[in-house]
Design a protein around this motif. Structure first.
Motif, PDB file in Angstrom:
ATOM      1  N   LEU A  32       0.815  -1.209   0.000  1.00 44.45           N
ATOM      2  CA  LEU A  32       0.000   0.000   0.000  1.00 44.45           C
ATOM      3  C   LEU A  32       0.845   1.254   0.000  1.00 44.45           C
ATOM      4  N   LEU A  33       1.975   1.211   0.686  1.00 43.45           N
ATOM      5  CA  LEU A  33       2.813   2.404   0.831  1.00 43.45           C
ATOM      6  C   LEU A  33       3.485   2.807  -0.470  1.00 43.45           C
ATOM      7  N   VAL A  34       3.500   1.907  -1.463  1.00 42.08           N
ATOM      8  CA  VAL A  34       4.163   2.232  -2.736  1.00 42.08           C
ATOM      9  C   VAL A  34       3.156   2.237  -3.888  1.00 42.08           C
ATOM     10  N   HIS A  35       1.899   2.562  -3.590  1.00 44.21           N
ATOM     11  CA  HIS A  35       0.931   2.752  -4.673  1.00 44.21           C
ATOM     12  C   HIS A  35       1.403   3.875  -5.590  1.00 44.21           C
ATOM     13  N   SER A  36       0.977   3.818  -6.857  1.00 40.54           N
ATOM     14  CA  SER A  36       1.534   4.705  -7.885  1.00 40.54           C
ATOM     15  C   SER A  36       1.344   6.182  -7.554  1.00 40.54           C
ATOM     16  N   GLU A  37       0.190   6.557  -6.955  1.00 41.07           N
ATOM     17  CA  GLU A  37      -0.031   7.971  -6.667  1.00 41.07           C
ATOM     18  C   GLU A  37       0.902   8.484  -5.576  1.00 41.07           C
ATOM     19  N   ARG A  38       1.344   7.585  -4.673  1.00 43.90           N
ATOM     20  CA  ARG A  38       2.270   8.000  -3.617  1.00 43.90           C
ATOM     21  C   ARG A  38       3.666   8.241  -4.186  1.00 43.90           C
ATOM     22  N   LEU A  39       4.050   7.429  -5.166  1.00 44.41           N
ATOM     23  CA  LEU A  39       5.338   7.652  -5.825  1.00 44.41           C
ATOM     24  C   LEU A  39       5.319   8.976  -6.589  1.00 44.41           C
ATOM     25  N   ALA A  40       4.190   9.252  -7.261  1.00 43.90           N
ATOM     26  CA  ALA A  40       4.064  10.525  -7.979  1.00 43.90           C
ATOM     27  C   ALA A  40       4.117  11.692  -7.005  1.00 43.90           C
ATOM     28  N   LEU A  41       3.463  11.532  -5.860  1.00 47.40           N
ATOM     29  CA  LEU A  41       3.496  12.583  -4.836  1.00 47.40           C
ATOM     30  C   LEU A  41       4.920  12.832  -4.347  1.00 47.40           C
ATOM     31  N   ALA A  42       5.669  11.758  -4.083  1.00 46.53           N
ATOM     32  CA  ALA A  42       7.046  11.900  -3.601  1.00 46.53           C
ATOM     33  C   ALA A  42       7.904  12.660  -4.609  1.00 46.53           C
ATOM     34  N   LEU A  43       7.749  12.325  -5.906  1.00 43.34           N
ATOM     35  CA  LEU A  43       8.520  13.041  -6.925  1.00 43.34           C
ATOM     36  C   LEU A  43       8.109  14.506  -6.960  1.00 43.34           C
ATOM     37  N   GLY A  44       6.821  14.778  -6.844  1.00 39.19           N
ATOM     38  CA  GLY A  44       6.359  16.163  -6.852  1.00 39.19           C
ATOM     39  C   GLY A  44       6.926  16.965  -5.699  1.00 39.19           C
ATOM     40  N   LEU A  45       7.017  16.356  -4.530  1.00 40.58           N
ATOM     41  CA  LEU A  45       7.521  17.067  -3.355  1.00 40.58           C
ATOM     42  C   LEU A  45       9.005  17.400  -3.473  1.00 40.58           C
ATOM     43  N   ILE A  46       9.779  16.514  -4.094  1.00 38.69           N
ATOM     44  CA  ILE A  46      11.229  16.780  -4.194  1.00 38.69           C
ATOM     45  C   ILE A  46      11.570  17.630  -5.416  1.00 38.69           C
ATOM     46  N   SER A  47      10.600  17.805  -6.324  1.00 36.13           N
ATOM     47  CA  SER A  47      10.914  18.483  -7.592  1.00 36.13           C
ATOM     48  C   SER A  47      10.312  19.875  -7.710  1.00 36.13           C
ATOM     49  N   THR A  48       9.478  20.282  -6.757  1.00 34.06           N
ATOM     50  CA  THR A  48       8.821  21.589  -6.845  1.00 34.06           C
ATOM     51  C   THR A  48       9.050  22.381  -5.568  1.00 34.06           C
ATOM     52  N   LYS A  49       8.838  23.681  -5.667  1.00 40.56           N
ATOM     53  CA  LYS A  49       9.029  24.555  -4.515  1.00 40.56           C
ATOM     54  C   LYS A  49       7.887  24.371  -3.516  1.00 40.56           C
ATOM     55  N   PRO A  50       8.137  24.658  -2.239  1.00 40.98           N
ATOM     56  CA  PRO A  50       7.076  24.555  -1.233  1.00 40.98           C
ATOM     57  C   PRO A  50       5.868  25.412  -1.613  1.00 40.98           C
ATOM     58  N   GLY A  51       4.705  24.869  -1.380  1.00 39.80           N
ATOM     59  CA  GLY A  51       3.469  25.603  -1.655  1.00 39.80           C
ATOM     60  C   GLY A  51       2.904  25.407  -3.038  1.00 39.80           C
ATOM     61  N   VAL A  52       3.685  24.813  -3.968  1.00 39.67           N
ATOM     62  CA  VAL A  52       3.201  24.603  -5.335  1.00 39.67           C
ATOM     63  C   VAL A  52       2.166  23.480  -5.341  1.00 39.67           C
ATOM     64  N   THR A  53       1.053  23.701  -6.037  1.00 37.90           N
ATOM     65  CA  THR A  53       0.008  22.680  -6.137  1.00 37.90           C
ATOM     66  C   THR A  53       0.506  21.496  -6.963  1.00 37.90           C
ATOM     67  N   LEU A  54       0.238  20.304  -6.481  1.00 39.22           N
ATOM     68  CA  LEU A  54       0.635  19.085  -7.188  1.00 39.22           C
ATOM     69  C   LEU A  54      -0.599  18.466  -7.834  1.00 39.22           C
ATOM     70  N   ARG A  55      -0.493  18.109  -9.115  1.00 39.29           N
ATOM     71  CA  ARG A  55      -1.614  17.537  -9.865  1.00 39.29           C
ATOM     72  C   ARG A  55      -1.223  16.148 -10.353  1.00 39.29           C
ATOM     73  N   ILE A  56      -2.008  15.169  -9.963  1.00 39.61           N
ATOM     74  CA  ILE A  56      -1.731  13.772 -10.289  1.00 39.61           C
ATOM     75  C   ILE A  56      -2.958  13.183 -10.979  1.00 39.61           C
ATOM     76  N   VAL A  57      -2.727  12.398 -12.014  1.00 41.37           N
ATOM     77  CA  VAL A  57      -3.813  11.711 -12.726  1.00 41.37           C
ATOM     78  C   VAL A  57      -3.626  10.208 -12.545  1.00 41.37           C
ATOM     79  N   LYS A  58      -4.704   9.519 -12.173  1.00 42.02           N
ATOM     80  CA  LYS A  58      -4.658   8.075 -11.926  1.00 42.02           C
ATOM     81  C   LYS A  58      -5.716   7.387 -12.775  1.00 42.02           C
ATOM     82  N   ASN A  59      -5.384   6.206 -13.315  1.00 43.84           N
ATOM     83  CA  ASN A  59      -6.319   5.534 -14.219  1.00 43.84           C
ATOM     84  C   ASN A  59      -7.378   4.711 -13.494  1.00 43.84           C
ATOM     85  N   LEU A  60      -7.173   4.442 -12.203  1.00 44.71           N
ATOM     86  CA  LEU A  60      -8.142   3.683 -11.417  1.00 44.71           C
ATOM     87  C   LEU A  60      -8.692   4.537 -10.281  1.00 44.71           C
ATOM     88  N   ARG A  61      -9.666   3.988  -9.590  1.00 44.03           N
ATOM     89  CA  ARG A  61     -10.224   4.670  -8.429  1.00 44.03           C
ATOM     90  C   ARG A  61      -9.208   4.642  -7.295  1.00 44.03           C
TER      91      ARG A  61
END
Length: 644
Positions: A573-602
């Motif tokens: 559960l801890l390595v679901h695809s949206e969590r990996l995308a979130l981790a990349l977003g946090l290390i790649s953008t400045k604090p406060g920037v909105t992160l947008r993720i698209v997932k193909n399943l519910r």
């Protein structure tokens, strides 16, 4: 000999025919043709068709050109049977194709053959077009064969129509064969083969065709750019846009068709970057490109749809309010955008405004948007009221889409008996969406026996869909009926059918990054998993407890798990695809920037809880678009109010 009265009538008819032909060709406004038809009927001149059937034929060709098809068919039936020739049949067939009725067009072609009329090249091209729209191999092959059987010329236009039919039917071998046999392929030929290659052979094959094209039209550029958008390559799409629009000195403009097609691709892919670029380009060019003013309504509507589906409903609303005029499609696009965001009350407010202001009358799609908004927001009584008003007030006959929304609303609210009664009372057979929605509600509320009954119906109707096996298996497992759960999973395993893998993507600086669960192929894998560990550590400090029951599949074949097996499930559960995308977003953008993720399943319930916590911990707005809707996580809350 004709008397003076009859001669006068015939002279009047002779003057009418050129005007009717002018209307059919678009040289004269359509109302003039309709008024002339009314005058002919009122004065009785139409009764002289026994003397001259030309007037009936001219009337038919006017309606065949202008529509609607029902009027064209009535006019066709007024032509004497002996006076119905091949051009008349061809016009009738083409009329129905233009109005998206290809099945009826094929039926009329068969009627034409039974009537003894012989098709010409134009007729067969129309038949190929109808076959292409339906992916009807039988009719398409027959049309292709008739060219040679009747000895008709197989011109470039005929070859293009056959290629298009084969390409849309996924028969690229036949399409390529025809293309290679052409001595001088036209730009239309190249565009057809490009579209087919992109659809059935992938982006690489399409790129090779695109690079070989001796010249490119707007359609070819649009198709190639749209393919890049849908493949998650916005940087390539922007590069092609720049190449298309700027030749170094002069700037050209996207026409409204290309603009709407590209915005539609952005909507489907959730590509806000290219969508914003297109909006900026449109603003800059529309001020001095007069032809854009004629199509302002269509482009603005496409922009509203794009912003709504990319999670920027604020931009969509601003654009909607500034529109100088709106039509029903504009209203529906805005209602849909609000509905996807779970803004049920705002949807109802906008709908009330639409009805009271009297700008447009609601249609089928309007009511689907309103009912789905009630379902996504848990507005049970409002949804019930709207469903009752469908036919009583708005004179709309409920379709299966309306029933599906209502069943979903009742099921989510726990009114399963009422939902099942509605399904059984439907005037049409329930489809996969209706039954699947009710089954999902059974899983939500633990109604095992009803779930088992629905599962049996779904297996009979849609044997290749395994999502329902897994859903019912999870229900059994949650009720500690593990043997039955394992039996269902074994059915899926033995049939060799794979579940659709969960995938998520996030765009950072114009580059789209894709992830699957447990993915370790990304160049920044070490940094991503380091951040993932930090996310887990900070969530645990905030009181996070993993919900292993939300995991869709069991790791162990035996339901008696030991501690290591349970830990393995929790780690998955801890390595679901949206969590990996979130981790990349946090290390790649400045604090406060909105992160947008698209997932193909519910999104699963555990990831949903985790995202709410992460939004609060890292002080970010996290927007996830899953298969069903948008989730806007902010300050520890989600826009869906935990109702999804």
């Amino acid at each position: 000999m004709l008397d003076d009265r009859e001669r006068c009538f015939l002279e009047s008819l002779a003057r009418c025919r050129p005007l009717l032909r002018s209307c059919a060709l678009g040289d004269t406004p359509p109302p003039h043709g309709y008024q002339l038809h009314a005058a002919l009927s009122k004065t009785g001149l139409l009764f002289l068709s026994s003397i001259s059937s030309n007037i009936s034929t001219a009337l038919f060709h006017m309606y065949a050109a202008l529509g609607p098809p029902a009027s064209a068919l009535r006019a066709f039936e007024e032509i004497p049977v002996a006076a119905r020739f091949t051009p008349d049949w061809t016009a009738l067939i083409s009329c129905h194709i233009r109005h998206a009725l290809p099945s009826r067009a094929i039926l009329f072609f068969r009627s034409m053959l039974r009537a003894g009329a012989s098709p010409d090249e134009v007729t067969l091209i129309a038949l190929l077009s109808a076959s292409a729209r339906l992916s009807d191999n039988f009719s398409g092959d027959a049309a292709h064969l008739l060219f040679f059987k009747l000895g008709l010329p197989f011109t470039a236009a005929s070859c293009n129509a056959a290629m298009d039919m084969y390409a849309k039917s996924s028969r690229m071998d036949e399409a390529w064969k025809l293309f290679k046999e052409m001595k001088n392929p036209t730009i239309v030929s190249w565009t057809i083969i490009l579209t087919g290659a992109l659809r059935w052979e992938g982006l690489r094959s399409g790129q090779e065709v695109f690079d070989r094209m001796p010249q490119r039209n707007d359609v070819a550029w649009t198709v190639m750019i749209s393919a890049c958008i849908e493949a998650g390559r916005p940087r390539d799409a922007l590069g092609l846009l720049g190449e298309m629009l700027f030749d170094g000195v002069h700037m050209v403009w996207l026409n409204h068709v290309s603009m709407c097609s590209l915005l539609s691709a952005c909507s489907q892919a959730g590509d806000l970057t290219v969508g914003r670029w297109l909006h900026t380009h449109f603003i800059k060019t529309t001020s001095f490109a007069n032809n854009y003013k004629d199509h302002l309504l269509k482009v603005n509507t496409a922009l509203i749809d794009m912003y709504g589906k990319c999670g920027r409903v604020d931009n969509a609303l601003t654009l909607f309010e500034r529109m100088p005029e709106r039509n029903i499609v504009s209203w529906n696009a805005m209602l849909s955008g609000l509905s996807m965001q779970g803004m049920g009350l705002r949807v109802l407010h906008l709908f009330t405004r639409m009805v009271t202001e009297g700008e447009e009358q609601p249609d089928d799609i309007t009511m689907v948007n309103v009912l789905s908004a009630c379902s996504r927001s848990g507005l049970l009584e409002e949804g019930r009221s709207m469903f009752q008003e469908l036919s009583l007030i708005y004179k709309i006959t409920p379709k299966i889409e309306h029933f599906a929304c209502m069943v979903d609303l009742l099921g989510r609210a726990g009114c399963l008996e009422e939902a099942e009664s509605l399904v059984r009372a439907m005037p049409m057979q329930p489809n996969e969406v209706v039954l699947g929605s009710l089954l999902a509600s059974c899983a939500l509320h633990g109604k095992l026996e009803l779930g088992r009954k629905l599962m049996q119906e779904l297996v009979q109707l849609y044997p290749d869909n395994t999502e329902y096996h897994v859903l019912l298996s999870n229900m059994f497992a949650a009720s500690q009926r593990h043997t039955e759960a394992d039996d269902l999973r074994m059915v899926v395993k033995n049939r060799g059918i794979q579940k659709t893998p969960g995938m998520s993507f996030i765009e950072i600086n114009g580059i789209v990054h894709w992830f699957t669960a447990g993915d370790k192929t990304h160049p920044q894998t070490i940094e991503i998993y380091t951040m993932l560990g930090e996310i887990v550590r900070r969530m645990n400090l905030a009181g996070y407890t993993i919900d292993a029951a939300s995991q869709n599949s069991r790791v162990a074949d035996n339901y008696l798990e030991n501690g290591d097996e349970r830990e393995e499930r929790e780690q998955a559960l801890l390595v679901h695809s949206e969590r990996l995308a979130l981790a990349l977003g946090l290390i790649s953008t400045k604090p406060g920037v909105t992160l947008r993720i698209v997932k193909n399943l519910r999104i699963c319930s555990d990831c949903h809880s985790a995202m709410k916590l992460c939004a609060s911990i890292f002080e970010r707005e996290i927007i996830i678009r899953d298969r069903n809707r948008f989730h806007c996580f902010k300050a520890g809350l989600c826009s869906c109010s935990d109702f999804w």
